[in-house]
Design an enzyme around this catalytic site. Structure first.
Site, PDB file in Angstrom:
ATOM      1  N   ASP A  17       7.705  -5.443 -21.657  1.00  0.00           N
ATOM      2  CA  ASP A  17       6.992  -4.391 -20.942  1.00  0.00           C
ATOM      3  C   ASP A  17       5.590  -4.166 -21.500  1.00  0.00           C
ATOM      4  O   ASP A  17       4.635  -4.040 -20.735  1.00  0.00           O
ATOM      5  CB  ASP A  17       7.814  -3.086 -21.003  1.00  0.00           C
ATOM      6  CG  ASP A  17       7.316  -2.044 -20.024  1.00  0.00           C
ATOM      7  OD1 ASP A  17       7.047  -2.407 -18.865  1.00  0.00           O
ATOM      8  OD2 ASP A  17       7.183  -0.862 -20.404  1.00  0.00           O
ATOM      9  N   HIS A  74       0.052  -6.054 -23.107  1.00  0.00           N
ATOM     10  CA  HIS A  74      -0.973  -5.108 -23.563  1.00  0.00           C
ATOM     11  C   HIS A  74      -1.256  -5.266 -25.071  1.00  0.00           C
ATOM     12  O   HIS A  74      -2.402  -5.350 -25.494  1.00  0.00           O
ATOM     13  CB  HIS A  74      -0.534  -3.657 -23.302  1.00  0.00           C
ATOM     14  CG  HIS A  74      -0.066  -3.397 -21.888  1.00  0.00           C
ATOM     15  ND1 HIS A  74      -0.607  -4.024 -20.797  1.00  0.00           N
ATOM     16  CD2 HIS A  74       0.894  -2.563 -21.393  1.00  0.00           C
ATOM     17  CE1 HIS A  74      -0.004  -3.582 -19.688  1.00  0.00           C
ATOM     18  NE2 HIS A  74       0.913  -2.711 -20.032  1.00  0.00           N
ATOM     19  N   GLY A 123      -8.791  -2.706 -19.261  1.00  0.00           N
ATOM     20  CA  GLY A 123      -9.743  -1.810 -18.598  1.00  0.00           C
ATOM     21  C   GLY A 123      -9.946  -0.519 -19.384  1.00  0.00           C
ATOM     22  O   GLY A 123     -10.765   0.304 -19.012  1.00  0.00           O
ATOM     23  N   ASP A 155       4.253   2.617  -5.464  1.00  0.00           N
ATOM     24  CA  ASP A 155       3.890   3.493  -6.569  1.00  0.00           C
ATOM     25  C   ASP A 155       2.518   3.130  -7.178  1.00  0.00           C
ATOM     26  O   ASP A 155       1.676   3.998  -7.398  1.00  0.00           O
ATOM     27  CB  ASP A 155       5.005   3.317  -7.617  1.00  0.00           C
ATOM     28  CG  ASP A 155       4.918   4.308  -8.711  1.00  0.00           C
ATOM     29  OD1 ASP A 155       5.005   5.503  -8.400  1.00  0.00           O
ATOM     30  OD2 ASP A 155       4.729   3.897  -9.865  1.00  0.00           O
ATOM     31  N   ALA A 157       0.817  -1.230   0.000  1.00  0.00           N
ATOM     32  CA  ALA A 157       0.000   0.000   0.000  1.00  0.00           C
ATOM     33  C   ALA A 157       0.843   1.269   0.000  1.00  0.00           C
ATOM     34  O   ALA A 157       0.316   2.346  -0.263  1.00  0.00           O
ATOM     35  CB  ALA A 157      -0.919  -0.005   1.217  1.00  0.00           C
TER      36      ALA A 157
HETATM   37  P1  NDP Z   1       7.018  -0.326  -5.524  1.00  0.00           P
HETATM   38  O1  NDP Z   1       8.382  -0.822  -5.371  1.00  0.00           O
HETATM   39  O2  NDP Z   1       6.775   1.139  -5.668  1.00  0.00           O
HETATM   40  O3  NDP Z   1       6.129  -0.788  -4.264  1.00  0.00           O
HETATM   41  C1  NDP Z   1       6.131  -2.092  -3.790  1.00  0.00           C
HETATM   42  C2  NDP Z   1       5.381  -2.183  -2.477  1.00  0.00           C
HETATM   43  O4  NDP Z   1       5.614  -3.481  -1.936  1.00  0.00           O
HETATM   44  C3  NDP Z   1       5.829  -1.177  -1.403  1.00  0.00           C
HETATM   45  O5  NDP Z   1       4.733  -0.888  -0.559  1.00  0.00           O
HETATM   46  C4  NDP Z   1       6.896  -1.976  -0.664  1.00  0.00           C
HETATM   47  O6  NDP Z   1       7.104  -1.514   0.644  1.00  0.00           O
HETATM   48  C5  NDP Z   1       6.255  -3.347  -0.653  1.00  0.00           C
HETATM   49  N1  NDP Z   1       7.277  -4.389  -0.496  1.00  0.00           N
HETATM   50  C6  NDP Z   1       8.491  -4.441  -1.077  1.00  0.00           C
HETATM   51  N2  NDP Z   1       9.146  -5.557  -0.716  1.00  0.00           N
HETATM   52  C7  NDP Z   1       8.332  -6.212   0.130  1.00  0.00           C
HETATM   53  C8  NDP Z   1       8.455  -7.408   0.858  1.00  0.00           C
HETATM   54  N3  NDP Z   1       9.536  -8.182   0.769  1.00  0.00           N
HETATM   55  N4  NDP Z   1       7.431  -7.761   1.650  1.00  0.00           N
HETATM   56  C9  NDP Z   1       6.338  -6.991   1.739  1.00  0.00           C
HETATM   57  N5  NDP Z   1       6.141  -5.857   1.056  1.00  0.00           N
HETATM   58  C10 NDP Z   1       7.131  -5.463   0.266  1.00  0.00           C
HETATM   59  O7  NDP Z   1       6.380  -1.137  -6.737  1.00  0.00           O
HETATM   60  P2  NDP Z   1       5.129  -0.718  -7.647  1.00  0.00           P
HETATM   61  O8  NDP Z   1       4.051  -0.220  -6.773  1.00  0.00           O
HETATM   62  O9  NDP Z   1       5.581   0.147  -8.762  1.00  0.00           O
HETATM   63  O10 NDP Z   1       4.751  -2.110  -8.325  1.00  0.00           O
HETATM   64  C11 NDP Z   1       4.045  -3.134  -7.649  1.00  0.00           C
HETATM   65  C12 NDP Z   1       3.699  -4.229  -8.651  1.00  0.00           C
HETATM   66  O11 NDP Z   1       2.856  -3.711  -9.662  1.00  0.00           O
HETATM   67  C13 NDP Z   1       4.926  -4.787  -9.375  1.00  0.00           C
HETATM   68  O12 NDP Z   1       4.697  -6.146  -9.610  1.00  0.00           O
HETATM   69  C14 NDP Z   1       4.940  -4.022 -10.664  1.00  0.00           C
HETATM   70  O13 NDP Z   1       5.594  -4.736 -11.674  1.00  0.00           O
HETATM   71  C15 NDP Z   1       3.452  -3.899 -10.935  1.00  0.00           C
HETATM   72  N6  NDP Z   1       3.104  -2.779 -11.814  1.00  0.00           N
HETATM   73  C16 NDP Z   1       3.339  -1.496 -11.406  1.00  0.00           C
HETATM   74  C17 NDP Z   1       2.946  -0.441 -12.206  1.00  0.00           C
HETATM   75  C18 NDP Z   1       3.109   0.992 -11.761  1.00  0.00           C
HETATM   76  O14 NDP Z   1       2.545   1.871 -12.418  1.00  0.00           O
HETATM   77  N7  NDP Z   1       3.835   1.273 -10.706  1.00  0.00           N
HETATM   78  C19 NDP Z   1       2.288  -0.654 -13.536  1.00  0.00           C
HETATM   79  C20 NDP Z   1       2.093  -2.060 -13.831  1.00  0.00           C
HETATM   80  C21 NDP Z   1       2.489  -3.064 -12.994  1.00  0.00           C
HETATM   81  P3  NDP Z   1       8.430  -0.653   0.944  1.00  0.00           P
HETATM   82  O15 NDP Z   1       8.304   0.567   0.103  1.00  0.00           O
HETATM   83  O16 NDP Z   1       8.339  -0.386   2.407  1.00  0.00           O
HETATM   84  O17 NDP Z   1       9.569  -1.529   0.547  1.00  0.00           O
HETATM   85  C1  BG6 Z   2       3.040  -0.357 -18.196  1.00  0.00           C
HETATM   86  C2  BG6 Z   2       4.503  -0.323 -18.545  1.00  0.00           C
HETATM   87  O1  BG6 Z   2       2.576  -1.674 -18.109  1.00  0.00           O
HETATM   88  O2  BG6 Z   2       2.314   0.311 -19.207  1.00  0.00           O
HETATM   89  C3  BG6 Z   2       4.981   1.099 -18.717  1.00  0.00           C
HETATM   90  O3  BG6 Z   2       5.249  -0.960 -17.529  1.00  0.00           O
HETATM   91  C4  BG6 Z   2       4.136   1.802 -19.749  1.00  0.00           C
HETATM   92  O4  BG6 Z   2       6.343   1.141 -19.130  1.00  0.00           O
HETATM   93  C5  BG6 Z   2       2.676   1.667 -19.367  1.00  0.00           C
HETATM   94  O5  BG6 Z   2       4.522   3.159 -19.778  1.00  0.00           O
HETATM   95  C6  BG6 Z   2       1.774   2.270 -20.431  1.00  0.00           C
HETATM   96  O6  BG6 Z   2       0.494   2.338 -19.918  1.00  0.00           O
HETATM   97  P1  BG6 Z   2      -0.454   3.531 -20.296  1.00  0.00           P
HETATM   98  O7  BG6 Z   2      -1.743   3.209 -19.631  1.00  0.00           O
HETATM   99  O8  BG6 Z   2       0.182   4.761 -19.763  1.00  0.00           O
HETATM  100  O9  BG6 Z   2      -0.520   3.517 -21.776  1.00  0.00           O
END
Ligand code: NDP
Ligand code: BG6
Length: 478
Positions: free
Chosen positions: A239, A244, A185, A21, A18
């Site tokens: 990616d 997608h 979506g 990102d 939570a």
């Molecule tokens: P982040 O690294 O920003 O966040 C990950 C979260 O998981 C943080 O809250 C982190 O806590 C927690 N975390 C990390 N390690 C552990 C652990 N060992 N045990 C428990 N909690 C943990 O990643 P994102 O939010 O960017 O991405 C999350 C998932 O979503 C990934 O699989 C990513 O590939 C996928 N994804 C993300 C997108 C995006 O727009 N960000 C788009 C598409 C897919 P802490 O910060 O305290 O380490």
């Molecule tokens: C994500 C990729 O899955 O999709 C990013 O990891 C990419 O690199 C993104 O930018 C594109 O999504 P959208 O909704 O912005 O077109």
């Protein structure tokens, strides 16, 4: 295609990760979007779970920060939304962290006959499996549904994707796993089904007799800024193309499903993907961006944690072939890249030249352009007389834009589906398997010793040189 099901009473949605990102930028804003539309049942509770020790107030700040209140009415709804939310810290790690989560679930669902738990794994992929095991061990509901929602990447090739599946299987059945591809979506991607199957005019001409080629592009103006390390190990094919783009391709070309139930839809997508031949390296152009021409924007290799000898593909153009009767002989041009001259996701269906070309001068083949984003819309280029005293024709656009229409965010649609248990926009295991099969040989070639240097293109340009020749040479081969 939401089915007529509702979110069950006595449901708790847990966002694991939570503080990350994805949760901050997409999940909480998406959930608040559903609150604004009055689509969340009164008793739905949301729990944030992350390693940080954080007060309730700090957690609520995370939720509030990205939300812009367009009207005072929404302030009341935001307050209501925050009241649904609470936070559990997993700082103790291991069993203790999950016991704390279980305790919160028990408190929130105390006295309820049914208990439905939904776990969104907004976590690094490396912890999907251990976290899902812990959830099964401590937080699985014996008196209702439990489901996990996972995000890409689902592995990095066919074998690792199967491996991930094999590790999830002992604890979670296929109908308890919701795989998110956020492109499913998107409003215009959903509209492909209605466009194709709800309009008689398209049904009969959607085949190789009438269609010359189809082009799908997902191009982005931004580079890998700040995500160099992630992108270097991923590349544009993993990616966006394997997931997608392949989903768009499947919806665009599959046969008509018996119904829009999730089983019928996924059956048709999976069947179609089986017809796509693995992409050959010699039918691709692989590129990597260098500095912008004015030197202002960095090269991919200037990103932190990207080695100087990186061969990572930040651009790929490829030809796909679908060997079934409907599509045999039609080239599908797939193009994706970062750091290009614009950002857009677009589908172009190029129809064959009219057989009446000899009667009229200046006839152009019909073209259907589907703008997935931005400026969502569908345009059909047809030939028409120029209003004049001469017999002159011109190509004009029949224009179906979404301008002025309010479009829900992709994550709103998918979160609602997952909470309802509607799997029609979840990626099923067999679809996933088939999509990795299409790209894995190419990925292994590009990762291997024999791989080629990517062609360079300047940040902000249209991509590597030779792209137009590549496409037109292919058209000439036919
Ligand atoms: P982040 O690294 O920003 O966040 C990950 C979260 O998981 C943080 O809250 C982190 O806590 C927690 N975390 C990390 N390690 C552990 C652990 N060992 N045990 C428990 N909690 C943990 O990643 P994102 O939010 O960017 O991405 C999350 C998932 O979503 C990934 O699989 C990513 O590939 C996928 N994804 C993300 C997108 C995006 O727009 N960000 C788009 C598409 C897919 P802490 O910060 O305290 O380490
Ligand atoms: C994500 C990729 O899955 O999709 C990013 O990891 C990419 O690199 C993104 O930018 C594109 O999504 P959208 O909704 O912005 O077109």
């Amino acid at each position: 295609m939401a089915l007529a099901v509702e979110i069950k009473e006595s449901t708790v949605l847990v966002i694991l990760g939570a503080s990350g990102d994805l949760a901050k930028k997409k999940l909480f804003p998406g959930l608040f979007g559903l609150e604004k539309r009055c689509l969340l049942p009164d008793d739905l509770k949301i729990v944030g779970f992350a390693p940080d020790e954080m007060s309730y107030e700090n957690f609520i700040d995370i939720i509030r920060k990205p939300i812009k209140l367009e009207s005072p009415r929404f302030a009341e709804q935001l307050k209501q939304f925050c009241e649904r939310c609470s936070y559990v810290s997993g700082h103790e790690g291991g069993d203790k962290a999950f016991e704390a989560l279980k305790k919160r679930l028990d408190e929130l669902l105390k006295g309820r006959k049914e208990r439905n738990h939904l776990f969104y794994m907004a976590l690094p992929p490396s912890v999907f499996v251990p976290m899902s095991e812990m959830l099964k061990k401590h937080c699985y509901s014996e008196r209702g549904n439990s489901r996990i929602i996972i995000e890409k990447p689902f592995g990095h090739d066919l074998e690792s994707s199967r491996d991930l599946q094999k590790h999830l299987e002992p604890n979670w059945r296929e109908d308890e796993i919701f795989r998110v591809d956020h492109y499913l979506g998107k409003e215009v991607v959903n509209n492909l089904l209605v466009l194709r199957f709800g309009n008689e005019i398209f049904g009969s001409i959607w085949n190789s007799r009438h269609i010359e080629s189809i082009q799908i592009s997902i191009i982005e103006g931004g580079g890998a800024e700040g995500r160099g390390s992630y992108f270097n190990s991923t590349g544009v094919i993993r990616d966006v193309m394997q997931n997608h783009m392949t989903q768009i391709l499947a919806l665009l070309t599959m046969e008509r499903p018996k119904s829009f139930s999730s089983d019928d839809l996924c059956d048709q997508k999976a069947r179609l993907l089986e017809w796509i031949e693995p992409i050959e390296h010699d039918e691709t152009i692989i590129g990597q961006y260098s500095k912008s021409e004015d030197g202002e924007k960095p090269a991919f290799k200037d990103e932190e944690d990207v080695p100087d000898d990186s061969k990572c593909a930040t651009f790929c153009a490829a030809i796909a072939h679908i060997g079934n009767e409907r599509w045999n002989g039609v080239p599908f041009f797939l193009k994706a890249g970062k750091a290009l001259n614009e950002s857009k996701t677009e589908i172009i269906v190029q129809f064959k030249q009219s057989t009446n070309v000899n009667i009229f001068n200046d006839l152009l083949p019909n073209k259907l352009t589907i703008n997935v984003q931005p400026n969502e819309g569908v345009y059909l280029q047809i030939n028409s007389f120029v209003p004049s005293l001469e017999t002159k024709t011109e190509a004009i656009n029949l224009d179906l834009t979404y301008r002025g229409r309010e479009i829900p965010e992709a994550y709103e649609a998918l979160l609602l589906d997952a909470m309802k248990g509607d799997y029609s926009r979840s990626v099923r295991e067999d679809e996933l398997d088939a999509s990795w099969r299409i790209f894995t040989p190419l990925l292994h070639f590009l990762d291997g010793e024999e791989s080629v240097e990517p062609r360079k293109y300047a940040y902000g340009s249209t991509g590597p040189e030779g792209l137009d020749e590549f496409i037109s040479s292919y058209q000439q081969k036919r």
